[in-house]
Design an enzyme around this catalytic site. Structure first.
Site, PDB file in Angstrom:
ATOM      1  N   GLU A 208       3.572  -8.251   4.538  1.00  0.00           N
ATOM      2  CA  GLU A 208       4.929  -9.108   4.139  1.00  0.00           C
ATOM      3  C   GLU A 208       5.030 -10.427   3.605  1.00  0.00           C
ATOM      4  OE1 GLU A 208       7.102  -8.108   7.850  1.00  0.00           O
ATOM      5  OE2 GLU A 208       6.861  -5.983   7.523  1.00  0.00           O
ATOM      6  N   GLU A 325       4.430   0.722   6.384  1.00  0.00           N
ATOM      7  CA  GLU A 325       4.780   0.499   7.768  1.00  0.00           C
ATOM      8  C   GLU A 325       6.371   0.623   7.778  1.00  0.00           C
ATOM      9  OE1 GLU A 325       3.822  -3.352   9.571  1.00  0.00           O
ATOM     10  OE2 GLU A 325       5.841  -3.485  10.485  1.00  0.00           O
TER      11      GLU A 325
END
Ligand SMILES: *[C@@H]1O[C@H](CO)[C@@H](O)[C@H](O)[C@H]1NC(C)=O
Ligand SMILES: *[C@@H]1O[C@H](CO)[C@@H](O)[C@H](O)[C@H]1NC(C)=O
Ligand SMILES: *[C@@H]1O[C@H](CO)[C@@H](O)[C@H](O)[C@H]1NC(C)=O
Ligand SMILES: *[C@@H]1O[C@H](CO)[C@@H](O)[C@H](O)[C@H]1NC(C)=O
Length: 429
Positions: A208, A325
């Site tokens: 991220e 994810e």
């Protein structure tokens, strides 16, 4: 093709719509009479092709002190302290043979690998409100990595390991991180793993840190050169070893411009583009169930899948798309929602929708940990979604067929050719 057509996903339609049907009955009240709809399946061409081991689940770094709005839902579910002697855990993973397991998460970009040549002290994560992500840097001791690999081997798991991509960078107060990736510690860790003959299916760079990032963000062009560095390391360290592990990245939220810039320039270095999905909002939201049971809300994420598919199609890259994810609700999910039966309406729909847009693998956050585990965090017993995952794994073949349904909006239909043979369920015609 004719008889195969009948063998295929008709079965899945029956299976999936049966699940949806309960929902329809519930929402209309029992005894509300029958409902009708028509499913159309185009069995001529596949619109997508998933990996044989499409089902993937994550293990995270979060220590027991990780809490969200006063709820601490991680206990000892981090792969740093998971009880690897648990027979339930072993059998749960073994049932898939193989289950892909992606190791990573927010704290991965603050981890030191305590390889023999490392001189820094190996200390655990510690809660700290002044630190990015709420914890001080942590460490993976090599004896723990050894234990994990022994478990992975026993359970037949395929490992995707997320590397720390923040080493060596300067983090600015405006939220950006600049400078090149310092890969020394990661390279040493990869070397250690190869020397020990540990099979790692893929190495993923960062978590991220792309697009808008969470905490800090790295520009696409810098990430391109860091991905090339990872590729060079893999080439050197795995010299003479085949097959080479996959290179995955960036493991973050989809951002059209960033992803386009990145995939256009990593055509020779990247195998898999990974992105994350938390489309239900924060776990603290008291209206999660309404969103999960609202078909038009669930459809909202389809544009992410289609935009990414189109970017990959129009680029020279041969990289495939994975959901690296997806926990649905961020900040660890929500107890009695993301670990209960109702969550399968979100999860099964996600698996099927992503496959229809040519996603190859889908990693559920989490196998265990938080309130969104396939397994219960304290007892390790399966939650309902564990069986949804297993059912998918056993039934759904690689070829995804175009499927439409006309009828009540709350019934969904998706079809794939059956996995291997469907003779368990229907006679060969
Ligand atoms: C780990 O699991 C094993 C097997 O179920 C059990 O005997 C042991 O007590 C557990 N260890 C911890 C620390 O809970
Ligand atoms: C953030 O700050 C750094 C250092 O001052 C600078 O190099 C960079 O361009 C800034 N980025 C943005 C998006 O403002
Ligand atoms: C790794 O595999 C090679 C070749 O099979 C073998 O020679 C070597 O001893 C193994 N190393 C370890 C640490 O198991
Ligand atoms: C795990 O299982 C226990 C015992 O059934 C239950 O009390 C607990 O709420 C469950 N935890 C989660 C996070 O589902």
């Amino acid at each position: 093709m004719g008889s195969h057509f009948w063998q295929m996903g008709l079965y899945f339609w029956v299976c999936f719509s049966a699940i949806s049907f309960i929902h329809s009955v519930n929402s209309q009240g029992f005894g509300g009479g029958s409902i009708e709809g028509t499913v159309h399946v185009n069995g001529k061409d596949a619109i997508g092709k998933i990996d044989d081991d499409f089902i993937c689940a994550t293990l995270d770094w979060w220590p027991p002190e990780k809490c969200d709005y006063g709820t601490c839902s991680w206990v000892r579910a981090s792969f740093l302290n998971l009880n690897l002697s648990s027979i339930i855990l072993l059998n749960a993973v073994k049932a898939f043979s193989p289950l892909k397991l992606r190791l990573g998460g927010t704290l991965q970009d603050k981890v030191l690998y305590a390889t023999p040549d490392n001189k820094q002290r190996c200390v655990p994560f510690q809660k700290s409100t002044t630190e990015m992500f709420g914890f001080t840097p942590g460490c993976l001791p090599m004896n723990r990595w050894d234990e994990l690999n022994s478990f992975f081997q026993k359970s037949g798991a395929k490992i995707i390991f997320g590397l720390n991509a923040l080493t060596g960078r300067t983090i600015h107060s405006n939220g950006t991180a600049t400078g090149a990736w310092d890969y020394k510690n990661s390279e040493s860790f990869i070397r250690y793993s190869v020397k020990k003959n540990y099979t790692v299916h893929g190495w993923e760079l960062g978590n991220e840190l792309c697009g808008h990032g969470i905490g800090t963000t790295i520009g696409a062009s810098q990430y391109v050169s860091d991905t090339a560095s990872l590729q060079k390391i893999i080439h050197d360290v795995y010299k003479g070893i085949e097959p080479k592990p996959l290179i995955l990245s960036p493991g973050g939220f989809f951002d059209a411009k960033w992803f386009k810039d990145y995939t256009d320039k990593t055509t020779t270095s990247l195998d898999v583009v990974t992105h994350h999905i938390y489309n239900l909002g924060p776990g603290v939201d008291q209206h999660l169930i309404e969103k999960i049971l609202d078909p038009s809300y669930l459809d909202g994420i389809a544009s992410t899948f289609s935009n990414l598919r189109d970017i990959l199609k129009s680029s020279a890259t041969s990289a495939a798309a994975w959901v690296g994810e997806a926990g649905g609700a961020y900040n660890s999910g929500r107890h009695l929602v993301s670990n209960s039966f109702v969550f399968s309406f979100w999860y099964l729909d996600q698996l099927a929708m992503s496959a229809a847009y040519d996603t190859k693998t889908y990693c559920r956050q989490t196998l265990i940990g938080g309130n969104y585990g396939l397994l219960n965090t304290t007892t390790y017993e399966p939650n309902p979604d564990y069986y949804s995952a297993l059912l998918w794994h056993r039934l759904m073949g690689r070829n995804v067929l175009a499927t439409s349904f006309s009828g009540p909006k709350k019934i969904r239909a998706y079809a794939h050719c059956a996995k291997q043979s469907v003779s368990l369920f229907m006679p060969q015609l």
